[in-house]
Design a protein around this motif. Sequence first.
Motif, PDB file in Angstrom:
ATOM      1  N   HIS A 109       0.840  -1.182   0.000  1.00 43.55           N
ATOM      2  CA  HIS A 109       0.000   0.000   0.000  1.00 43.55           C
ATOM      3  C   HIS A 109       0.889   1.250   0.000  1.00 43.55           C
ATOM      4  CE1 HIS A 109      -2.538  -3.226   1.579  1.00 43.55           C
ATOM      5  NE2 HIS A 109      -3.551  -2.553   1.067  1.00 43.55           N
ATOM      6  N   ARG A 110       0.413   2.286  -0.662  1.00 40.56           N
ATOM      7  CA  ARG A 110       1.216   3.492  -0.802  1.00 40.56           C
ATOM      8  C   ARG A 110       1.102   4.406   0.423  1.00 40.56           C
ATOM      9  NH1 ARG A 110       0.595   8.706  -3.181  1.00 40.56           N
ATOM     10  NH2 ARG A 110       2.578   9.476  -4.035  1.00 40.56           N
ATOM     11  N   ARG A 111      -0.087   4.473   0.997  1.00 43.88           N
ATOM     12  CA  ARG A 111      -0.332   5.394   2.092  1.00 43.88           C
ATOM     13  C   ARG A 111      -0.805   4.653   3.339  1.00 43.88           C
ATOM     14  NH1 ARG A 111      -0.167  10.626   0.739  1.00 43.88           N
ATOM     15  NH2 ARG A 111      -1.271  11.155   2.668  1.00 43.88           N
ATOM     16  N   LEU A 112      -0.508   5.226   4.481  1.00 42.07           N
ATOM     17  CA  LEU A 112      -0.911   4.621   5.749  1.00 42.07           C
ATOM     18  C   LEU A 112      -2.415   4.391   5.809  1.00 42.07           C
ATOM     19  CD1 LEU A 112       1.100   6.343   8.637  1.00 42.07           C
ATOM     20  CD2 LEU A 112       0.533   3.927   8.492  1.00 42.07           C
ATOM     21  N   GLU A 113      -3.164   5.399   5.369  1.00 45.20           N
ATOM     22  CA  GLU A 113      -4.628   5.317   5.476  1.00 45.20           C
ATOM     23  C   GLU A 113      -5.233   4.296   4.515  1.00 45.20           C
ATOM     24  OE1 GLU A 113      -3.767   9.317   3.301  1.00 45.20           O
ATOM     25  OE2 GLU A 113      -2.757   7.971   4.718  1.00 45.20           O
ATOM     26  N   ASP A 114      -4.435   3.737   3.608  1.00 44.36           N
ATOM     27  CA  ASP A 114      -4.939   2.719   2.677  1.00 44.36           C
ATOM     28  C   ASP A 114      -4.900   1.311   3.271  1.00 44.36           C
ATOM     29  OD1 ASP A 114      -5.282   4.715   0.790  1.00 44.36           O
ATOM     30  OD2 ASP A 114      -3.347   4.348  -0.172  1.00 44.36           O
ATOM     31  N   ARG A 120      -0.942   3.055  13.456  1.00 41.89           N
ATOM     32  CA  ARG A 120      -0.332   4.319  13.878  1.00 41.89           C
ATOM     33  C   ARG A 120       1.162   4.073  14.041  1.00 41.89           C
ATOM     34  NH1 ARG A 120      -2.508   7.483  18.438  1.00 41.89           N
ATOM     35  NH2 ARG A 120      -2.502   9.246  16.993  1.00 41.89           N
ATOM     36  N   VAL A 121       1.966   4.836  13.305  1.00 44.02           N
ATOM     37  CA  VAL A 121       3.419   4.682  13.313  1.00 44.02           C
ATOM     38  C   VAL A 121       4.034   5.819  14.119  1.00 44.02           C
ATOM     39  CG1 VAL A 121       5.512   4.689  11.907  1.00 44.02           C
ATOM     40  CG2 VAL A 121       3.473   3.468  11.114  1.00 44.02           C
ATOM     41  N   CYS A 122       4.891   5.456  15.048  1.00 45.73           N
ATOM     42  CA  CYS A 122       5.514   6.440  15.930  1.00 45.73           C
ATOM     43  C   CYS A 122       6.873   6.882  15.397  1.00 45.73           C
ATOM     44  CB  CYS A 122       5.679   5.851  17.331  1.00 45.73           C
ATOM     45  SG  CYS A 122       6.458   6.967  18.517  1.00 45.73           S
ATOM     46  N   THR A 123       7.079   8.193  15.360  1.00 47.40           N
ATOM     47  CA  THR A 123       8.393   8.770  15.067  1.00 47.40           C
ATOM     48  C   THR A 123       8.713   9.789  16.159  1.00 47.40           C
ATOM     49  OG1 THR A 123       7.546  10.633  13.749  1.00 47.40           O
ATOM     50  CG2 THR A 123       7.988   8.564  12.577  1.00 47.40           C
ATOM     51  N   VAL A 132       5.494  11.396  17.795  1.00 49.23           N
ATOM     52  CA  VAL A 132       4.419  11.743  16.879  1.00 49.23           C
ATOM     53  C   VAL A 132       3.830  10.438  16.347  1.00 49.23           C
ATOM     54  CG1 VAL A 132       3.792  12.954  14.764  1.00 49.23           C
ATOM     55  CG2 VAL A 132       5.610  13.873  16.231  1.00 49.23           C
ATOM     56  N   TYR A 133       2.501  10.323  16.415  1.00 52.13           N
ATOM     57  CA  TYR A 133       1.822   9.110  15.951  1.00 52.13           C
ATOM     58  C   TYR A 133       1.106   9.417  14.632  1.00 52.13           C
ATOM     59  CZ  TYR A 133       2.876   7.119  20.482  1.00 52.13           C
ATOM     60  OH  TYR A 133       3.540   6.641  21.590  1.00 52.13           O
ATOM     61  N   HIS A 134       1.586   8.788  13.570  1.00 57.63           N
ATOM     62  CA  HIS A 134       1.079   9.047  12.226  1.00 57.63           C
ATOM     63  C   HIS A 134       0.025   8.009  11.852  1.00 57.63           C
ATOM     64  CE1 HIS A 134       4.662  11.674  11.414  1.00 57.63           C
ATOM     65  NE2 HIS A 134       5.223  10.826  12.254  1.00 57.63           N
ATOM     66  N   ASP A 135      -1.123   8.473  11.371  1.00 57.10           N
ATOM     67  CA  ASP A 135      -2.118   7.550  10.821  1.00 57.10           C
ATOM     68  C   ASP A 135      -2.467   7.885   9.382  1.00 57.10           C
ATOM     69  OD1 ASP A 135      -3.585   9.847  11.210  1.00 57.10           O
ATOM     70  OD2 ASP A 135      -4.945   8.983  12.690  1.00 57.10           O
ATOM     71  N   THR A 136      -1.784   8.880   8.813  1.00 56.96           N
ATOM     72  CA  THR A 136      -1.900   9.206   7.396  1.00 56.96           C
ATOM     73  C   THR A 136      -0.502   9.530   6.874  1.00 56.96           C
ATOM     74  OG1 THR A 136      -2.242  11.583   7.788  1.00 56.96           O
ATOM     75  CG2 THR A 136      -4.214  10.186   7.684  1.00 56.96           C
TER      76      THR A 136
END
Length: 274
Positions: A109-114, A120-123, A132-136
């Motif tokens: 998948h290209r994007r997290l939201e896909d 949720r990916v933490c950086t 920071v928790y990324h979901d997109t």
Amino acid sequence: MKMNRDVLVLTGGASRGAVQVGMMQALVDRGVRPAGFVGTSVGALNASYLAGHDPVDGPEELAEHWLRLSSRDVFPGSHWARPWHVLRHRTSLYRTDGLERLVDDWTEHRRLEDLPVPLRVCTTRLETGDAVYHDTGLLRSVLLASTALPSVFPPVVLPGDDGEPGTHVDGGIAALVPLAGAEALAPTRVFLLDASVGPRRRQLRHPIDVLLAALAVSMRIRPGADLGAGVELVHLTAPDLDVRMHDFSRTAEHIALGREHAAAVLDSRLRLVA
């Protein structure tokens, strides 16, 4: 009968991340089908694969990927090439070529939201020091940022919610155990797949050993997260084989240990809903 909403939280741990594969195998064997994932560093790589593949077959397929991994796949280049790389790029010992190939191989998948299952990916954002928790966002970029151990791999610039770009590194710096990211996924039960280890007593033979030892200490000094009332936390761990972060020679043992020790905990604690 109450149905659990299970969220899996996967820590960092470098080559020990293979224990999480065995833990997931044990969970699948006992009927757990995650409603969401949170991952940091190598845990983010594992979680992205699991969130994008069949919930039953995914752990076995991920194990096959891990068993093919070698140090050169993730940390490319010879000892002699590293000083030249540092002179040219200055911010890291290693190129990201290997990590980029791994991410491209593991993700469809290209994007997290896909992703079929929320992740949720933490950086860690260097400008603030915050997790920071990324979901997109672009999955490749976010995963490269989450695994960018300072001085080992270069930092990654990501767009921010405030519209300003930020410089991001390994999520384990701010949250080696990223439990705080689970709250937004509204779990009733959280499984912590813990591949982290405490500081080890070993001879420091190389500047990178000193760096990693210092980072290990800083990563451990973090407050725990409050998951809220009524949320059950199941902590899964595995014995430390005392391998270095870049040593993938004992992956099969790590997977087996993760599965064995997770099974023991699950069989003694859980009343799983069919």
